[in-house]
Scaffold this motif. Structure first.
Motif, short mmCIF file in Angstrom:
data_model
loop_
_atom_site.label_atom_id
_atom_site.label_comp_id
_atom_site.label_asym_id
_atom_site.label_seq_id
_atom_site.Cartn_x
_atom_site.Cartn_y
_atom_site.Cartn_z
N ALA A 163 23.76 58.97 -48.46
CA ALA A 163 23.17 58.91 -49.80
C ALA A 163 22.51 60.24 -50.11
N HIS A 164 22.90 60.84 -51.24
CA HIS A 164 22.37 62.16 -51.58
C HIS A 164 22.44 62.39 -53.08
N SER A 211 8.26 61.70 -51.93
CA SER A 211 8.55 61.70 -50.49
C SER A 211 9.86 60.99 -50.17
N LEU A 212 10.14 59.90 -50.89
CA LEU A 212 11.40 59.19 -50.68
C LEU A 212 12.57 59.98 -51.25
N LEU A 213 12.40 60.52 -52.46
CA LEU A 213 13.47 61.26 -53.11
C LEU A 213 13.87 62.50 -52.32
N SER A 214 12.92 63.13 -51.65
CA SER A 214 13.22 64.34 -50.89
C SER A 214 14.23 64.08 -49.78
N LEU A 215 14.33 62.83 -49.32
CA LEU A 215 15.27 62.47 -48.26
C LEU A 215 16.71 62.53 -48.74
N LEU A 216 16.91 62.57 -50.07
CA LEU A 216 18.25 62.63 -50.63
C LEU A 216 18.86 64.03 -50.55
N LEU A 217 18.08 64.99 -50.08
CA LEU A 217 18.55 66.37 -50.01
C LEU A 217 18.95 66.80 -48.61
N VAL A 218 18.73 65.94 -47.61
CA VAL A 218 19.03 66.33 -46.23
C VAL A 218 19.84 65.24 -45.53
N GLN A 219 20.62 65.68 -44.55
CA GLN A 219 21.40 64.76 -43.72
C GLN A 219 20.57 64.41 -42.50
N GLN A 224 18.02 58.52 -43.86
CA GLN A 224 19.04 57.67 -44.47
C GLN A 224 18.73 56.19 -44.27
N GLY A 225 18.23 55.85 -43.09
CA GLY A 225 17.85 54.46 -42.83
C GLY A 225 16.77 53.99 -43.80
N LEU A 226 15.79 54.85 -44.04
CA LEU A 226 14.71 54.50 -44.97
C LEU A 226 15.23 54.39 -46.40
N LEU A 227 16.11 55.30 -46.79
CA LEU A 227 16.68 55.24 -48.14
C LEU A 227 17.45 53.94 -48.36
N HIS A 228 18.27 53.57 -47.39
CA HIS A 228 19.06 52.35 -47.53
C HIS A 228 18.18 51.11 -47.55
#
Length: 283
Positions: A163-164, A211-219, A224-228
């Motif tokens: 997810a990105h 903080s959550l959205l920033s995870l969409l910029l990195v692999q 990814q687990g938190l985003l899902h």
């Protein structure tokens, strides 16, 4: 909201559907068999004979690292990451790669030629290739993307995919970054497109969820687990050879894994929209 859940499935591109996408009143446009499936098959055969490079992505701590996507030709962001000489090579070879996939036995135009022509015909201010500000040389019109089951990174780690977003910003009706993929070959299993129905419409929304959205910029597996876990269920779009999919890259999206059976092949470009100016294509 309703707009984030709206996927327009159309027989052909139209000004109305483009207006809805570019003003963020729809998340995607899906045009089945935009390009001939027969021509798609022949183009795939040519692409798979070419040398590939990995389409690397960033990691929060490790920097650039391999992704699950290979490319034929050099994507602009990879050239930028590799330094000034690589960037100069990118622009020197951009026309070669744009013209490489043009024409064939069954189509007068390549997939990106057809898309560029239709966008130019339909959109108020037309459509053009982006140009380098210094040299005025054009960006590549489209980069071939290959997802192979044999790649070291296996998307079965995240069955909903990586997810990105390609541009982390507030959605504005007068501008945005979008992508276009013409699918040439689909995997035997997996390879669908996931699109998460969320809209960041205000600065407050952006900062509140930074903080959550920033995870969409990195692999990153943990991110990814938190985003899902935190994002709503995605909308899944099944695509077939010849299909065109336009989507807003400011909304989270991914390729659903695992990819099995055969390579998943598409040709992709990004579209910059700014009200009152021509659409700009780059890859």
């Amino acid at each position: 909201d309703d707009a984030s859940k709206t996927i327009l499935k159309e027989e052909k591109l139209s000004r109305k559907s483009l207006e809805m996408l570019f003003s963020h009143r729809a998340s995607a446009i899906h045009v089945p068999e935009f390009y001939s499936p027969k021509a798609s098959k022949k183009l795939t055969e040519r692409i798979l004979k070419e040398a590939r490079i990995n389409w690397s992505v960033s990691h929060s701590e490790r920097g650039a690292e391999n992704s699950d996507v290979d490319a034929v030709g050099t994507p602009h962001n990879v050239a930028v990451a590799n330094g000034e000489e690589a960037l100069q090579d990118y622009f020197r070879s951009s026309l070669e790669y744009t013209r490489k996939w043009r024409g064939g036995e069954d189509e007068l135009m390549g997939p990106m030629d057809k898309l560029r022509l239709e966008l130019d015909e339909l959109w108020y201010d037309g459509c053009s290739l982006s140009k380098d500000t210094k040299t005025k040389l054009p960006f590549t019109a489209g980069i071939c993307r290959i997802m192979s089951p044999k790649l070291k990174f296996d998307p079965k780690s995240w069955t909903r995919g990586f997810a990105h977003v390609d541009d982390l910003d507030v959605l504005r009706a007068n501008r945005g970054l979008f992508s276009a993929n013409v699918y040439l070959q689909q995997a035997s299993s997996g390879g669908e497109v996931n699109l998460w129905p969320i809209s960041i419409k205000t600065r407050w929304d952006f900062y509140r969820n930074a903080s959550l959205l920033s995870l969409l910029l990195v692999q990153d597996p943990g991110g990814q687990g938190l985003l899902h876990e935190m994002l709503p269920p995605p909308i899944t779009i099944s695509v077939r050879p010849g299909d065109l999919l336009l989507l807003c890259t400011q909304r989270p999206h991914s390729v659903k894994g695992p990819v099995y059976g055969q390579d998943r092949v598409s040709i992709q470009c990004f579209i910059q929209h700014e009200k009152g100016k021509p659409l700009l294509l780059e890859s």
